[in-house]
Design an enzyme around this catalytic site. Structure first.
Site, PDB file in Angstrom:
ATOM      1  N   GLU A 228       0.815  -1.225   0.000  1.00  0.00           N
ATOM      2  CA  GLU A 228       0.000   0.000   0.000  1.00  0.00           C
ATOM      3  C   GLU A 228       0.844   1.269   0.000  1.00  0.00           C
ATOM      4  O   GLU A 228       0.344   2.338  -0.309  1.00  0.00           O
ATOM      5  CB  GLU A 228      -0.918  -0.015   1.227  1.00  0.00           C
TER       6      GLU A 228
ATOM      7  N   ASP B  17      -2.714  -3.313   3.458  1.00  0.00           N
ATOM      8  CA  ASP B  17      -3.043  -3.304   4.886  1.00  0.00           C
ATOM      9  C   ASP B  17      -4.101  -4.368   5.149  1.00  0.00           C
ATOM     10  O   ASP B  17      -5.065  -4.503   4.382  1.00  0.00           O
ATOM     11  CB  ASP B  17      -3.596  -1.926   5.298  1.00  0.00           C
TER      12      ASP B  17
ATOM     13  N   TYR C 266      -0.612  -3.659  14.215  1.00  0.00           N
ATOM     14  CA  TYR C 266      -1.603  -3.024  13.333  1.00  0.00           C
ATOM     15  C   TYR C 266      -2.599  -2.189  14.150  1.00  0.00           C
ATOM     16  O   TYR C 266      -3.194  -2.689  15.101  1.00  0.00           O
ATOM     17  CB  TYR C 266      -2.347  -4.102  12.546  1.00  0.00           C
TER      18      TYR C 266
END
Length: 623
Positions: A7, A103, A305
């Protein structure tokens, strides 16, 4: 050749290094049978109205509702995006396999799928699914690649969200702008932003319409300790004065002493919203700033994350926790090891394993935000503050419960009962790891309660008696506070209901408005639209924002509960409990009904459009 697509360029470079793609090219890295390329977030977007038919290019009421037969995507019209997409398209057309390294969440899935669709990729696709960007996590992820088909429900949920936002946003914004906006301002309406604005406006009206009422509190000071009458508030001064006269000059008698020992569990680990709330309360960081900081810490491999809505870890994380704690033990800022003293007592022993921390059933795609164990280097002051909160919260869950003693003393003067409660910390347990900001923010938020709670009382003996100094204090009822970013995030999380209890709040997250990762940008959008402004920490609705909510009669557009139900349906699509087609059809029907209702509004209502400068002048005159 296997093409991996990440990303961001920085993420792609990390992945390329781990898998051996070390040769640099324009827009990608190559080596060891891999080509690793990247997007810059969204390269594609849903088509705009005029892309479907020229009739929808100009804004007119007669063209509403705009409901495409089939939604399509297009490349965002920017030279840098077009250039990078041409590189991606060329690589994908020749690929034997693609690895989606976006992601690991709904938005990441959508971004990469749209790029693959636009590039016409025909080869098999695998999915890299990891919760941290450490070298170990990337290596492990590549040995356990998933089939992209496993994430089809996640994509369908993201696609449904995007289409739902398009349907409501495009139609309602044009509808309200044309009908009520005087051709002077675009009146932006959104599936999440409008209910969020309604929360702020409704709270503001509640405050403005609040009529304070007096009440009187009877208290007395005995042995330098303030006891309060258990009867509660007196609603008339005469009643209070009568009680005061009854006790004045008569002895105070201690009638009962009750001691109870209790335990206080460590706070749960952070999800994104609770981290944003704490950073706003403690440091004044906006929700968007906190998200950017924790995203940066994730990309630097120091935390896991961040865009998560769970406060639990899966059971398979437990064996890795000693290693993470060891990394924190060795962490130093300016030559000082801030966590070593807390970790030392639990080092080398079996770590505590609580269901409030480790519960695989409460974890779907990602677990709570925790440190990775990689020793942080070169953090900015703001990054260090955020990292420190995450680190202390993580260490705390392995420390013992805090043990305390609550003492309640009852006294009496001429049949009027008084009470005082004090709290004494017997064993601090996890509290040793609390940062100084916790104590400051808690006491400033609720100074009266915290002072009483933490106060250690002198030793009293049942039956003792003596002189006292009674007081009768006039107080006034107070309105609810204005929202700040912390309290607004909590309200969005629980669809507008005020919920402090952690367990109940967790249960209500299913029906919250917006996703944890999108709430910050929603608040920022309200600022950009000039619907709200900041007054110190307060969030205050502007006249335009207030009028817009007053103008909207359709509950569907501004109800937190209804929007919360939509969010629940989107989560259910992700977990294959609800049909995406049904969700879109419901929204099409609702948009059609809204357009019809507004078009048939016979009133001549118009919104007053004021620039920030005009608004300031008006406010000065009012003051």
């Amino acid at each position: 050749m296997i093409v991996c697509i990440a990303e961001k360029p920085s993420v792609a470079k990390d992945i390329a290094r781990i898998i051996g793609a070390t040769s640099s090219h324009d827009g990608y890295m190559e080596g060891n049978g891999y080509q690793v390329t990247w997007t810059f977030g969204h390269l594609c977007t849903l088509k705009e109205p005029h892309d479907y038919t020229p009739m929808w290019k100009s804004w007119s009421l007669t063209s509403l509702p705009m409901i495409p037969e089939r939604f399509g995507i297009k490349l965002i019209d920017q030279p840098s995006i077009k250039k990078q997409f041409a590189i991606i398209e060329s690589l994908m057309q020749k690929a034997d396999r693609i690895v989606n390294c976006g992601d690991a969440g709904q938005e990441g899935e959508l971004i990469q799928r749209w790029v693959m669709q636009k590039a016409g990729a025909k080869c098999p696709v695998s999915r890299l699914w990891i919760s941290s960007m450490t070298d170990e996590a990337i290596s492990e992820g590549f040995t356990q690649l998933k089939d992209q088909a496993d994430y089809q429900p996640l994509y369908m949920a993201g696609l449904s969200r995007a289409i739902g936002d398009w349907l409501l946003g495009m139609n309602a914004t044009r509808l309200y702008t044309l009908k009520y906006g005087q051709n002077r301002q675009v009146l932006s309406i959104g599936r999440v932003q409008t209910p969020t604005l309604a929360l702020i406006v409704n709270r503001q009206k509640e405050i403005e319409n609040f009529k304070p009422e007096p009440y009187w509190v009877l208290a007395t000071v005995y042995r330098d300790t303030t006891f309060t009458a258990t009867k509660g508030k007196f609603t008339s001064k005469e009643e209070g004065e009568q009680a005061f006269a009854t006790i004045e000059g008569k002895p105070f008698v201690v009638t009962k002493i009750e001691k109870k020992e209790g335990k206080e569990q460590p706070p749960q680990l952070y999800d994104l919203t609770s981290l944003q709330v704490d950073c706003n309360r403690k440091f004044g960081f906006s929700a968007e700033m906190t998200l950017n900081l924790i995203q940066s810490l994730y990309e630097k491999k120091y935390t896991t994350y961040p865009r998560v809505d769970t406060q639990y870890l899966s059971d398979d994380i437990y064996p890795k926790c000693p290693q993470t704690l060891n990394g924190l033990y060795q962490t130093k800022f300016a030559g000082v090891a801030p966590y070593a003293e807390f970790i030392k007592p639990i080092g080398g022993k079996a770590l505590k394993k609580s269901k409030r921390v480790f519960d695989t059933s409460k974890v779907t795609d990602h677990h709570a935000i925790i440190p990775t164990g990689v020793i942080p280097q070169g953090l900015s002051d703001a990054e260090q503050k955020v990292f420190d909160l995450v680190a202390r919260r993580f260490i705390g869950v392995f420390l013992p419960d805090c043990k305390f003693s609550t003492t309640t003393v009852l006294g009496e003067v001429d049949n009027i009962e008084f009470k005082v409660t004090g709290k004494e910390i017997l064993e601090p347990g996890w509290r040793v790891v609390r940062d100084k900001f916790s104590e400051n923010s808690e006491s400033s938020e609720n100074s009266e309660n915290s002072e009483k709670e933490e106060k250690t009382l002198p030793t009293f003996i049942k039956g003792e008696t003596g002189n006292h100094q009674p007081t009768l204090t006039e107080k006034w009822t107070t309105p609810p506070p204005y929202y700040n970013e912390a309290s607004l995030l909590r309200a969005m999380e629980t669809a507008g209901k005020f919920v402090e209890d952690e367990t109940l709040r967790a249960a209500m997250k299913e029906n919250g408005i917006g996703r944890p990762s999108s709430r910050a940008s929603i608040i920022e959008t309200l600022f950009k639209r000039h619907y709200i402004r900041r007054e110190r920490k307060r969030l205050v609705a502007t006249p335009t924002g207030i009028e817009l909510i007053e103008l909207i009669r359709e509950e569907l557009l501004k109800s937190c509960e209804l929007t919360g139900i939509w969010e629940k349906k989107l989560r259910d699509i992700e977990h294959q409990k609800y049909d995406a087609g049904q969700f879109i059809q419901e929204l099409k029907d609702q948009v059609t009904a809204i357009v019809s209702n507004v078009m048939h509004d016979p009133t001549n209502r118009r919104i007053t459009v004021m620039s920030p400068e005009e608004e300031k002048k008006k406010k000065k005159k009012k003051d």
